[in-house]
Design an enzyme around this catalytic site. Structure first.
Site, PDB file in Angstrom:
ATOM      1  CD  GLU A   1      22.906 -29.682  30.749  1.00 16.04           C
ATOM      2  OE1 GLU A   1      23.687 -30.548  30.288  1.00 16.04           O
ATOM      3  OE2 GLU A   1      21.685 -29.850  30.830  1.00 16.04           O
TER       4      GLU A   1
ATOM      5  N   GLY B   1      15.038 -45.634   9.508  1.00 10.89           N
ATOM      6  CA  GLY B   1      13.974 -45.049  10.300  1.00 10.89           C
ATOM      7  C   GLY B   1      13.235 -43.986   9.510  1.00 10.89           C
TER       8      GLY B   1
ATOM      9  N   GLY C   1      10.588 -42.140  10.609  1.00 10.15           N
ATOM     10  CA  GLY C   1       9.867 -41.158  11.400  1.00 10.15           C
ATOM     11  C   GLY C   1      10.328 -39.760  11.025  1.00 10.15           C
TER      12      GLY C   1
ATOM     13  CB  ILE D   1      14.685 -37.949  13.472  1.00  7.59           C
ATOM     14  CG1 ILE D   1      14.219 -37.157  14.694  1.00  7.59           C
ATOM     15  CG2 ILE D   1      16.210 -37.838  13.336  1.00  7.59           C
ATOM     16  CD1 ILE D   1      14.748 -37.697  16.016  1.00  7.59           C
TER      17      ILE D   1
ATOM     18  CG  HIS E   1      -6.520 -14.182  -3.258  1.00 12.29           C
ATOM     19  ND1 HIS E   1      -6.498 -15.456  -3.770  1.00 12.29           N
ATOM     20  CD2 HIS E   1      -6.386 -13.349  -4.321  1.00 12.29           C
ATOM     21  CE1 HIS E   1      -6.370 -15.391  -5.091  1.00 12.29           C
ATOM     22  NE2 HIS E   1      -6.303 -14.120  -5.456  1.00 12.29           N
TER      23      HIS E   1
END
Length: 465
Positions: A33, A176, A178, A180, A443
């Site tokens: 990484e 945008g 969407g 995000i 409930h």
């Protein structure tokens, strides 16, 4: 050359879940990484954004307490350094946890960029590693940019750096609609900003059910967000401390929108820079994905090279929880097992806006496009007592095949992110509405509305007429 069983390139959700599961199955694992384990989700996306959205819920709650419940409360202001310090502490705690898990599992973490040098060999940190079982590509994604828009981290930002831009803007244009973009529009509105949300499609969340999109659009407009669908950004120029944007509306009008910040949220694209796919005999497709030849094992056409996470094309949805499932599958395949393929139709989708949306399975239109004989039932959350208590509207919609299984469940309203898991099982196990109707919901809860919808579809309507 350092030999190991499995080499994972990328330490995000897909990569580290592969590494942890492979190590638990007794394999020797190297994880490379170049940044921080946890990836975008932990450090720039899911976790910090949801921490901020929780703070936004608290602000909204104070307004509701004052305006609806008679609690004399006000928000004196937002202490931005204190808010971000709490957010960062949450991220740091999660990061330490992931690192500790990897260490305890015996995963060797190489903190360096990695590149393929062959089908089973990887160079990272000045060392070449050879994999006996296989290599896993998990290098993730980055925000997609539009030509001419250059993020500066202050006036023009992407979803990766929006949370870390200085202070709260007084006005923001979110490009945008969407998941995000909707989340960031909701967050900034809760924090007091003037928000314009621009989406090129004819509705928000264009991949979700049309009824959910309509409900969400109405709710955001009611909260004061200016929602422009079927609209296009034609230009954006940094000017002084802000941005002068121009938008062409659905009616063909050209509007000038000066804002303090422009947030670009038009999707994400796979990251393969420096990976040298050709060295392993691989190539990305036209959209940058690395497609598997075998979806049951997520293995490419090159034996022993597997792919997880955002590098995968659809039907993989590019969601963190799907990446976890993909990582588990690949690790078990590399260990010699025969794992069940990921059921992408049963992967839930959640948008953490206010109101939230949550869904699993097919939309009504998708089911009809497949030529299925469809039955649909919808119930407002305000038709149950707990929905009236919340007073935020919302609905439950179930799409089922006539005399057949439930195909999709679509929720919009408060806390529906915590309600979708039940429906994931319903869709994943191909249950019929009558099967679900046999089970009792507590409930008073919002989940009662889910139970009521299934009762009606199962021919046992109680409160629905």
């Amino acid at each position: 050359m350092d030999e190991t069983d499995v080499i994972v390139i990328g330490g995000g959700t897909g990569g580290y879940s592969t590494a942890l599961r492979a190590a638990a199955l007794g394999l020797d694992v190297v994880l490379a990484e170049r940044d921080l384990v946890g990836g975008t989700c932990l450090h720039r996306g899911c976790i910090p954004s949801k921490a901020m959205l929780h703070a936004a819920e608290l602000v909204d709650g104070i307004a509701e307490a004052r305006d609806r419940w008679g609690v004399k409360a006000t928000v004196d202001g937002i202490d931005w350094p204190a808010l971000t310090a709490t957010r960062d502490a949450i991220v740091a705690g999660n990061h330490r946890g992931v690192e500790a898990h990897l260490a305890q599992a015996g995963v060797r973490v190489v903190r360096a960029s990695a590149r393929l040098t062959g089908p089973r060999t990887v160079a990272a940190g000045g060392q070449v590693y050879a994999a006996r079982r296989g290599v896993v590509l998990a290098t993730g994604s980055r925000p997609r940019l539009l030509p001419g828009l250059v993020p500066d981290g202050r006036r023009i930002v992407t979803s990766d750096d929006a949370l870390f831009a200085p202070g709260l803007p007084e006005s923001v244009l979110v490009l945008g609609g969407g998941a995000i973009g909707v989340e960031y529009a909701s967050l900034h509105r809760s924090m007091g900003a003037r928000v314009v949300l621009v989406e090129a499609a004819d509705r928000l969340l264009p991949l979700e059910d049309a009824d959910v999109s309509r409900h969400l659009g109405r709710a955001l407009r009611k909260r004061g967000v200016e929602v422009l669908t079927s609209a296009l950004l034609t230009s954006a120029e940094p000017e002084g401390e802000g941005v002068r944007a121009r938008v062409r509306t659905a009616r063909g009008e050209d509007r000038e929108l000066p804002v303090e910040r422009l947030l670009v949220a038009v999707g994400r694209e796979p990251v393969t820079d420096g990976l040298d796919l050709a060295a392993a005999g691989l190539a990305a497709d036209a959209r940058g994905h690395v497609p598997p030849a075998d979806w049951a094992r997520l293995e490419t056409a090159v034996p022993g090279v597997h792919v997880v996470g955002d590098l995968l094309p659809p039907p993989s949805p590019g969601l963190a929880h799907a990446s976890f499932a993909e990582g588990l599958l690949v690790a078990e395949a590399l260990a010699g097992g025969s794992p069940r393929p990921v059921d992408y139709a049963a992967v839930p989708r959640v948008t953490y806006s206010s109101p939230q949306t949550a869904a699993v399975g097919l939309t009504e239109q998708q089911a009809r496009d497949r030529g299925l004989d469809v039955v649909v039932n919808t119930m407002p959350l305000t038709a149950v007592a707990k929905g009236m208590v919340h007073g935020q509207g919302g609905s439950v919609k179930v799409v089922a095949e006539r005399q057949g299984p439930v195909l999709g469940v679509h929720l919009v309203g408060p806390n529906v992110s915590e309600m979708i898991a039940e429906s994931q099982l319903v869709v994943g196990w191909e249950a019929e509405a009558a099967d679900v109707a046999q089970h009792v919901h507590p409930h008073p809860t919002l989940s009662e509305a889910v139970g009521e919808v299934f009762l009606t579809l199962g021919g046992r309507a109680l409160h629905q007429v």
